[in-house]
Design a protein around this motif. Structure first.
Motif, mmCIF file in Angstrom:
data_model
loop_
_atom_site.group_PDB
_atom_site.id
_atom_site.type_symbol
_atom_site.label_atom_id
_atom_site.label_comp_id
_atom_site.label_asym_id
_atom_site.label_seq_id
_atom_site.Cartn_x
_atom_site.Cartn_y
_atom_site.Cartn_z
ATOM 1 N N THR A 165 79.492 22.543 2.442
ATOM 2 C CA THR A 165 78.291 22.204 1.683
ATOM 3 C C THR A 165 78.660 21.662 0.313
ATOM 4 O OG1 THR A 165 77.004 23.888 2.847
ATOM 5 C CG2 THR A 165 76.124 23.124 0.752
ATOM 6 N N LYS A 166 79.596 22.326 -0.362
ATOM 7 C CA LYS A 166 80.041 21.854 -1.678
ATOM 8 C C LYS A 166 80.671 20.464 -1.563
ATOM 9 C CE LYS A 166 82.877 23.029 -5.702
ATOM 10 N NZ LYS A 166 82.792 21.681 -6.138
ATOM 11 N N ALA A 167 81.490 20.250 -0.536
ATOM 12 C CA ALA A 167 82.125 18.940 -0.345
ATOM 13 C C ALA A 167 81.072 17.856 -0.080
ATOM 14 C CB ALA A 167 83.140 19.009 0.797
ATOM 15 N N LEU A 168 80.030 18.183 0.674
ATOM 16 C CA LEU A 168 78.967 17.211 0.956
ATOM 17 C C LEU A 168 78.241 16.825 -0.337
ATOM 18 C CD1 LEU A 168 77.324 15.708 3.218
ATOM 19 C CD2 LEU A 168 75.699 17.600 3.027
ATOM 20 N N VAL A 169 77.903 17.827 -1.138
ATOM 21 C CA VAL A 169 77.219 17.547 -2.404
ATOM 22 C C VAL A 169 78.133 16.743 -3.330
ATOM 23 C CG1 VAL A 169 76.213 18.610 -4.461
ATOM 24 C CG2 VAL A 169 75.665 19.527 -2.191
ATOM 25 N N ASP A 170 79.418 17.090 -3.371
ATOM 26 C CA ASP A 170 80.370 16.330 -4.192
ATOM 27 C C ASP A 170 80.462 14.878 -3.716
ATOM 28 O OD1 ASP A 170 80.868 18.595 -5.691
ATOM 29 O OD2 ASP A 170 82.797 19.038 -4.731
ATOM 30 N N SER A 171 80.444 14.679 -2.409
ATOM 31 C CA SER A 171 80.489 13.330 -1.856
ATOM 32 C C SER A 171 79.254 12.542 -2.282
ATOM 33 C CB SER A 171 80.561 13.398 -0.330
ATOM 34 O OG SER A 171 80.320 12.136 0.240
ATOM 35 N N ALA A 172 78.101 13.178 -2.201
ATOM 36 C CA ALA A 172 76.862 12.508 -2.614
ATOM 37 C C ALA A 172 76.897 12.202 -4.107
ATOM 38 C CB ALA A 172 75.655 13.372 -2.262
ATOM 39 N N ALA A 173 77.496 13.106 -4.889
ATOM 40 C CA ALA A 173 77.556 12.918 -6.346
ATOM 41 C C ALA A 173 78.395 11.702 -6.734
ATOM 42 C CB ALA A 173 78.099 14.179 -7.011
ATOM 43 N N ARG A 174 79.306 11.305 -5.875
ATOM 44 C CA ARG A 174 80.108 10.111 -6.164
ATOM 45 C C ARG A 174 79.273 8.832 -6.054
ATOM 46 N NH1 ARG A 174 83.957 13.429 -3.764
ATOM 47 N NH2 ARG A 174 83.795 12.543 -1.673
ATOM 48 N N SER A 175 78.113 8.943 -5.432
ATOM 49 C CA SER A 175 77.208 7.799 -5.375
ATOM 50 C C SER A 175 76.455 7.726 -6.702
ATOM 51 C CB SER A 175 76.197 7.973 -4.229
ATOM 52 O OG SER A 175 75.134 7.062 -4.380
ATOM 53 N N TRP A 232 74.309 5.661 1.538
ATOM 54 C CA TRP A 232 75.211 6.812 1.471
ATOM 55 C C TRP A 232 75.385 7.432 2.868
ATOM 56 C CZ3 TRP A 232 74.133 12.088 2.317
ATOM 57 C CH2 TRP A 232 75.225 12.934 2.048
ATOM 58 N N GLN A 233 74.282 7.597 3.596
ATOM 59 C CA GLN A 233 74.351 8.220 4.925
ATOM 60 C C GLN A 233 75.167 7.400 5.911
ATOM 61 O OE1 GLN A 233 70.055 8.799 5.667
ATOM 62 N NE2 GLN A 233 70.636 10.883 6.213
ATOM 63 N N SER A 234 75.134 6.092 5.794
ATOM 64 C CA SER A 234 75.836 5.249 6.767
ATOM 65 C C SER A 234 77.309 5.035 6.427
ATOM 66 C CB SER A 234 75.122 3.903 6.909
ATOM 67 O OG SER A 234 75.176 3.198 5.692
ATOM 68 N N ALA A 235 77.739 5.481 5.266
ATOM 69 C CA ALA A 235 79.148 5.324 4.878
ATOM 70 C C ALA A 235 80.034 6.132 5.831
ATOM 71 C CB ALA A 235 79.356 5.791 3.442
ATOM 72 N N PRO A 236 81.188 5.596 6.208
ATOM 73 C CA PRO A 236 82.087 6.312 7.127
ATOM 74 C C PRO A 236 82.459 7.714 6.638
ATOM 75 C CG PRO A 236 82.792 4.035 6.868
ATOM 76 C CD PRO A 236 81.688 4.254 5.884
ATOM 77 N N GLU A 237 82.710 7.869 5.332
ATOM 78 C CA GLU A 237 83.049 9.193 4.790
ATOM 79 C C GLU A 237 81.910 10.187 5.044
ATOM 80 O OE1 GLU A 237 83.726 11.494 0.521
ATOM 81 O OE2 GLU A 237 83.224 9.373 0.509
ATOM 82 N N THR A 238 80.668 9.746 4.818
ATOM 83 C CA THR A 238 79.510 10.622 5.018
ATOM 84 C C THR A 238 79.345 10.948 6.494
ATOM 85 O OG1 THR A 238 78.454 9.623 3.092
ATOM 86 C CG2 THR A 238 77.053 10.899 4.567
#
Length: 179
Positions: free
Chosen positions: A13-23, A54-60
């Motif tokens: 969950t923390k990694a997902l939020v961090d990933s979104a924060a990079r946007s 963001w949702q369609s990015a390969p990392e996401t």
């Protein structure tokens, strides 16, 4: 989340939020954990287009697939407004939220009596900012966990009744659902 996967899921969950924060389009995030072990992850993007990007990015995509391995959730639901107040626990979430005018009307009907009761109860000598904090926080809590779940259950058939077709085109979708 799957039993025994709590620590892994919280790290994810923390990694997902961090990933979104990079946007640069992320405007805020909140993670809510219930007593029953359910999680609600709220990510607020500048626009639906930015959310889709963001949702369609390969990392996401990889991150969401990873989360699915630790989760028992069957749906990922994207909501674009305060329609989350109109979802009932244990009931399938319709693919479309109620019409905005119905949500606004029900919210006003729920909010008006709460504020009408609170305004005279808060003593006149309370500093302005504390008064505003009390008269907004208390109704918000009551609406979220007491009033709206009951009103939604009572009015569910009306809220989610099919809208008559409009002349001149279809209504725009405001929610997406994926499995």
């Amino acid at each position: 989340m799957r039993p025994g996967a709590e620590a892994v899921f919280e790290t994810w969950t923390k990694a997902l939020v961090d990933s979104a924060a990079r946007s640069r389009a992320l405007e805020g995030s909140t993670v809510l954990a219930t007593v029953g072990g359910d999680y609600l992850i709220l990510l607020r993007f500048a626009s639906e287009r930015e959310l889709e990007r963001w949702q369609s990015a390969p990392e996401t995509q990889a991150m969401l697939a990873s989360g699915d391995r630790h989760s028992e959730a069957v749906d990922r639901v994207v909501r674009t407004g305060f329609e989350t107040w109109f979802a009932l626990p244990g009931r399938s979430i319709p693919s479309r939220p109620p019409p905005e005018w119905k949500m606004a009307l029900v919210t006003w009907v729920a909010l008006y009596p709460l504020v009408a009761v609170l305004v005279p109860v808060v003593p006149a000598g309370v500093p302005f900012l504390l008064n505003v904090a009390l008269t907004t926080a208390i109704p918000l809590v009551l609406l979220t966990w007491v009033v709206m779940p009951r009103l939604t259950k009572l009015l569910y058939g009306w809220l989610y009744a099919p809208e008559p077709a409009r002349a001149g085109g279809a209504s725009r979708p405001v929610a997406a659902r994926s499995r």
